[in-house]
Design a protein around this motif. Structure first.
Motif, short mmCIF file in Angstrom:
data_model
loop_
_atom_site.label_atom_id
_atom_site.label_comp_id
_atom_site.label_asym_id
_atom_site.label_seq_id
_atom_site.Cartn_x
_atom_site.Cartn_y
_atom_site.Cartn_z
N GLU A 13 -4.54 -0.24 -8.55
CA GLU A 13 -5.66 -0.78 -7.78
C GLU A 13 -5.97 0.12 -6.60
O GLU A 13 -5.06 0.64 -5.96
N ALA A 14 -7.23 0.26 -6.30
CA ALA A 14 -7.65 1.00 -5.11
C ALA A 14 -7.42 0.14 -3.87
O ALA A 14 -7.45 -1.09 -3.95
N ARG A 17 0.83 -1.21 0.00
CA ARG A 17 0.00 0.00 0.00
C ARG A 17 0.86 1.25 0.00
O ARG A 17 1.79 1.39 0.79
N GLN A 21 -8.17 8.86 -7.72
CA GLN A 21 -9.37 8.30 -8.35
C GLN A 21 -9.23 8.23 -9.87
O GLN A 21 -9.74 7.32 -10.50
N PRO A 61 -9.27 -0.66 -0.62
CA PRO A 61 -10.61 -0.45 -0.07
C PRO A 61 -10.59 0.33 1.25
O PRO A 61 -9.79 0.04 2.14
N GLY A 62 -11.43 1.36 1.32
CA GLY A 62 -11.54 2.16 2.53
C GLY A 62 -10.49 3.25 2.66
O GLY A 62 -10.46 3.96 3.66
N ASP A 64 -9.12 6.26 0.28
CA ASP A 64 -9.20 6.99 -0.98
C ASP A 64 -7.88 7.57 -1.47
O ASP A 64 -7.74 7.91 -2.64
#
Length: 172
Positions: free
Chosen positions: A151-152, A21, A94, A154-155, A157
């Motif tokens: 890739e995002a 991450r 985004q 999750p949770g 932003d």
């Protein structure tokens, strides 16, 4: 003082996902440039930036590392990456999700040549490949290995994961 950056070759477990991450920081005054901060290894007092070091892996490649100490101006300069294929910086994270991008080193690229982060077929160990930068004109093979799917997380932003397009399969 610094850790080498590698890509995971197998199916990702929770430990791998945690360490992959990165928080995205837009470089002030440069809407097409970002810095990547390790979420897993940073602390409240210190950000651990992914950056291109001036240390050579060999004549064509440089190491990509993360600095485990406070970031100096030199590290911050080497931690700047120009994002290609992102048309707008209004909401950069985004905007990148789901896209394939290449990251070029701002510090080491020239007007004639971009120095891309890429994943060569060089193993660090049985589970990981090295992530390096290519110092010469990029061939089609290098350009292919320099593509990352964003890739995002999750949770979160403001966080992403980078997945090697060249080496990924549907199974992992």
């Amino acid at each position: 003082e610094r850790g080498y950056v590698c890509s995971w070759k197998g199916a990702a477990n929770e430990a791998v996902l945690s360490k992959s991450r990165f928080r995205v920081e837009v470089v002030p005054g440069h809407d097409d440039q970002i810095r990547l901060v390790s979420v897993h290894f940073s602390t409240a007092a210190r950000k651990e930036y992914l950056h291109v070091t001036s240390a050579d892996y060999n004549a064509q490649r440089r190491y990509i590392v993360s600095r485990r100490t406070a970031a100096s101006d030199g590290v911050l300069s080497k931690a700047r990456f120009q994002v290609e294929a992102v048309p707008s910086a209004a909401d950069l994270v985004q905007e990148m999700i789901g896209k394939s991008i290449r990251l070029g080193s701002v510090q080491f690229s020239t007007a004639d040549r971009k120095e891309y982060l890429y994943v060569p077929e060089i193993d660090h160990d049985a589970q990981r490949r090295r992530v390096l930068s290519w110092k010469e004109a990029a061939s089609e093979s290098v350009l292919s290995k320099a593509c990352f799917q964003v890739e995002a997380v999750p949770g979160h932003d403001d966080q992403i994961r980078l997945v090697s397009v060249h080496f990924s399969t549907a199974a992992r």
